[in-house]
Design a protein around this motif. Structure first.
Motif, PDB file in Angstrom:
ATOM      1  N   ALA A   1       0.820  -1.208   0.000  1.00 36.15           N
ATOM      2  CA  ALA A   1       0.000   0.000   0.000  1.00 36.15           C
ATOM      3  C   ALA A   1       0.855   1.260   0.000  1.00 36.15           C
ATOM      4  N   CYS A   2       0.346   2.276  -0.649  1.00 37.03           N
ATOM      5  CA  CYS A   2       1.037   3.567  -0.753  1.00 37.03           C
ATOM      6  C   CYS A   2       1.350   4.124   0.635  1.00 37.03           C
ATOM      7  N   GLY A   3       2.599   4.602   0.792  1.00 41.26           N
ATOM      8  CA  GLY A   3       2.989   5.271   2.015  1.00 41.26           C
ATOM      9  C   GLY A   3       3.476   4.368   3.129  1.00 41.26           C
ATOM     10  N   THR A   4       3.421   3.043   2.946  1.00 38.60           N
ATOM     11  CA  THR A   4       3.897   2.136   3.982  1.00 38.60           C
ATOM     12  C   THR A   4       5.414   1.964   3.884  1.00 38.60           C
ATOM     13  N   HIS A   5       6.042   1.592   4.998  1.00 39.76           N
ATOM     14  CA  HIS A   5       7.503   1.531   5.105  1.00 39.76           C
ATOM     15  C   HIS A   5       7.973   0.084   5.236  1.00 39.76           C
ATOM     16  N   TRP A   6       9.060  -0.253   4.500  1.00 38.30           N
ATOM     17  CA  TRP A   6       9.503  -1.637   4.398  1.00 38.30           C
ATOM     18  C   TRP A   6      11.019  -1.774   4.471  1.00 38.30           C
TER      19      TRP A   6
ATOM     20  N   LYS B   1      -0.120  -8.839   6.020  1.00 40.85           N
ATOM     21  CA  LYS B   1      -0.127  -7.574   5.282  1.00 40.85           C
ATOM     22  C   LYS B   1      -0.451  -7.838   3.810  1.00 40.85           C
ATOM     23  N   ALA B   2      -1.266  -6.981   3.211  1.00 35.97           N
ATOM     24  CA  ALA B   2      -1.712  -7.180   1.833  1.00 35.97           C
ATOM     25  C   ALA B   2      -0.559  -7.032   0.842  1.00 35.97           C
ATOM     26  N   VAL B   3      -0.592  -7.865  -0.196  1.00 30.69           N
ATOM     27  CA  VAL B   3       0.407  -7.861  -1.265  1.00 30.69           C
ATOM     28  C   VAL B   3      -0.282  -7.493  -2.574  1.00 30.69           C
ATOM     29  N   TYR B   4       0.324  -6.562  -3.316  1.00 30.07           N
ATOM     30  CA  TYR B   4      -0.197  -6.090  -4.595  1.00 30.07           C
ATOM     31  C   TYR B   4       0.833  -6.324  -5.704  1.00 30.07           C
ATOM     32  N   PRO B   5       0.436  -6.270  -6.976  1.00 30.01           N
ATOM     33  CA  PRO B   5       1.396  -6.465  -8.067  1.00 30.01           C
ATOM     34  C   PRO B   5       2.348  -5.288  -8.287  1.00 30.01           C
ATOM     35  N   GLY B   6       1.948  -4.071  -7.944  1.00 25.31           N
ATOM     36  CA  GLY B   6       2.816  -2.917  -8.160  1.00 25.31           C
ATOM     37  C   GLY B   6       2.859  -2.423  -9.601  1.00 25.31           C
ATOM     38  N   TYR B   7       2.165  -3.128 -10.483  1.00 24.52           N
ATOM     39  CA  TYR B   7       2.056  -2.717 -11.881  1.00 24.52           C
ATOM     40  C   TYR B   7       0.959  -3.574 -12.504  1.00 24.52           C
ATOM     41  N   GLN B   8       0.257  -3.037 -13.486  1.00 22.39           N
ATOM     42  CA  GLN B   8      -0.831  -3.786 -14.119  1.00 22.39           C
ATOM     43  C   GLN B   8      -0.315  -5.033 -14.826  1.00 22.39           C
ATOM     44  N   GLY B   9      -1.176  -6.028 -14.944  1.00 23.87           N
ATOM     45  CA  GLY B   9      -0.763  -7.235 -15.639  1.00 23.87           C
ATOM     46  C   GLY B   9      -1.836  -8.301 -15.617  1.00 23.87           C
TER      47      GLY B   9
ATOM     48  N   THR C   1      -4.534  -4.698 -11.459  1.00 23.34           N
ATOM     49  CA  THR C   1      -3.939  -3.371 -11.490  1.00 23.34           C
ATOM     50  C   THR C   1      -2.795  -3.339 -10.482  1.00 23.34           C
ATOM     51  N   ALA C   2      -2.125  -2.200 -10.403  1.00 25.81           N
ATOM     52  CA  ALA C   2      -1.017  -2.072  -9.465  1.00 25.81           C
ATOM     53  C   ALA C   2      -1.452  -2.273  -8.024  1.00 25.81           C
ATOM     54  N   THR C   3      -2.727  -2.008  -7.730  1.00 22.36           N
ATOM     55  CA  THR C   3      -3.199  -2.066  -6.350  1.00 22.36           C
ATOM     56  C   THR C   3      -4.265  -3.141  -6.114  1.00 22.36           C
ATOM     57  N   THR C   4      -4.319  -4.143  -6.990  1.00 17.21           N
ATOM     58  CA  THR C   4      -5.213  -5.283  -6.769  1.00 17.21           C
ATOM     59  C   THR C   4      -4.588  -6.203  -5.714  1.00 17.21           C
ATOM     60  N   ARG C   5      -5.325  -6.536  -4.666  1.00 21.23           N
ATOM     61  CA  ARG C   5      -4.765  -7.464  -3.681  1.00 21.23           C
ATOM     62  C   ARG C   5      -4.705  -8.857  -4.286  1.00 21.23           C
ATOM     63  N   ILE C   6      -3.502  -9.437  -4.332  1.00 17.30           N
ATOM     64  CA  ILE C   6      -3.339 -10.787  -4.860  1.00 17.30           C
ATOM     65  C   ILE C   6      -3.059 -11.795  -3.758  1.00 17.30           C
ATOM     66  N   GLY C   7      -2.692 -11.324  -2.569  1.00 15.26           N
ATOM     67  CA  GLY C   7      -2.405 -12.227  -1.469  1.00 15.26           C
ATOM     68  C   GLY C   7      -2.031 -11.454  -0.225  1.00 15.26           C
ATOM     69  N   ARG C   8      -1.539 -12.203   0.778  1.00 15.93           N
ATOM     70  CA  ARG C   8      -1.073 -11.598   2.024  1.00 15.93           C
ATOM     71  C   ARG C   8       0.260 -12.231   2.418  1.00 15.93           C
TER      72      ARG C   8
ATOM     73  N   ASP D   1      14.616   1.270   5.239  1.00 16.70           N
ATOM     74  CA  ASP D   1      13.365   2.004   5.222  1.00 16.70           C
ATOM     75  C   ASP D   1      13.069   2.487   3.803  1.00 16.70           C
ATOM     76  N   VAL D   2      12.267   1.714   3.075  1.00 14.85           N
ATOM     77  CA  VAL D   2      11.861   2.076   1.720  1.00 14.85           C
ATOM     78  C   VAL D   2      10.357   2.302   1.737  1.00 14.85           C
ATOM     79  N   VAL D   3       9.941   3.451   1.256  1.00  5.90           N
ATOM     80  CA  VAL D   3       8.530   3.829   1.293  1.00  5.90           C
ATOM     81  C   VAL D   3       7.853   3.460  -0.021  1.00  5.90           C
ATOM     82  N   SER D   4       6.734   2.763   0.074  1.00  5.61           N
ATOM     83  CA  SER D   4       5.988   2.392  -1.124  1.00  5.61           C
ATOM     84  C   SER D   4       5.363   3.626  -1.773  1.00  5.61           C
ATOM     85  N   LYS D   5       5.558   3.747  -3.092  1.00  8.95           N
ATOM     86  CA  LYS D   5       4.913   4.803  -3.873  1.00  8.95           C
ATOM     87  C   LYS D   5       3.866   4.203  -4.821  1.00  8.95           C
ATOM     88  N   ASN D   6       3.312   3.071  -4.411  1.00  8.90           N
ATOM     89  CA  ASN D   6       2.279   2.383  -5.183  1.00  8.90           C
ATOM     90  C   ASN D   6       0.941   3.049  -4.892  1.00  8.90           C
TER      91      ASN D   6
END
Length: 204
Positions: free
Chosen positions: A57-62, A88-96, A141-148, A198-203
């Motif tokens: 998710a956008c704005g989360t730290h990893w 925690k939810a996992v997304y593709p980060g790009y359409q596909g 899409t980039a923000t479709t939940r595909i798993g956890r 500390d890498v911030v998601s920009k998804n």
């Protein structure tokens, strides 16, 4: 023992070691462990890479870890500070399009997404059954939940984290042999033993 014979024996030993490592990552389910490197199949120059974002998710730290030579350029990812990542939810980060979902004894619940022009992403150790959220052929899409995030499979070490890969192959669904350095938002995250705290998601 003559020199040429010694060289052949060393090559054989290296081949056996590589095969054992591939099996430890559960490649027998994901595809042949002996797949040729991309360059050997004619992929001399990879197609333009999508602008992948982090699979969260956008704005989360990893925290991102590349670990040793047998693991890099794949990444193991947990929340910043490793305070607990399970669920925690996992997304593709790009359409596909979802290319595969399956169970692997080493990688656990796995999803592979095709993003076009030979580029794919792979997600290991997912918490829920691999086809809980998406199935083969589904558009995402980039923000479709595909798993956890989970700790499934023998290679997870019972440690909840996301093993993540970016792959490139133009003549079929790629395996671990086709891994490429990971980029998020155009920045490269690769290198044996490297850690990014500390890498911030920009998804977004």
């Amino acid at each position: 023992m003559n020199t040429s014979h010694a060289v052949r024996r060393r090559k054989a030993a290296v081949g056996l070691a590589a095969g054992a490592l591939a099996l430890s990552f559960g490649l027998e389910s994901a595809g042949p462990a002996t797949a040729a490197p991309a360059a050997a199949r004619g992929d001399v120059a990879a197609a333009a890479k999508p602008t992948f974002q982090m699979p969260f998710a956008c704005g989360t730290h990893w925290r991102l870890d590349a670990y040793g030579s047998g693991h890099n350029p794949a990444l193991d990812i947990v929340v910043k500070g490793n305070t607990g990542s399970s669920g925690k939810a996992v997304y593709p980060g790009y359409q596909g399009t979802v290319a595969r979902t399956y169970w692997d004894r080493g990688a656990g619940n796995v999803i592979v997404v095709e993003h076009g022009s030979g580029w794919y992403t792979a997600y290991y150790h997912l918490k829920d059954k691999h086809d809980t959220y998406v199935r083969k052929g589904d558009k995402v899409t980039a923000t479709t939940r595909i798993g956890r995030i989970g700790a499934t499979g023998g290679n997870s070490g019972d440690w909840a984290h996301l093993h993540y890969e970016q792959r490139y192959r133009t003549d079929g669904i790629p395996t671990e042999a086709d891994r490429r350095p990971v980029h998020f938002d155009g920045k490269k995250y690769t290198g044996t033993g490297n850690t990014w705290m500390d890498v911030v998601s920009k998804n977004c």
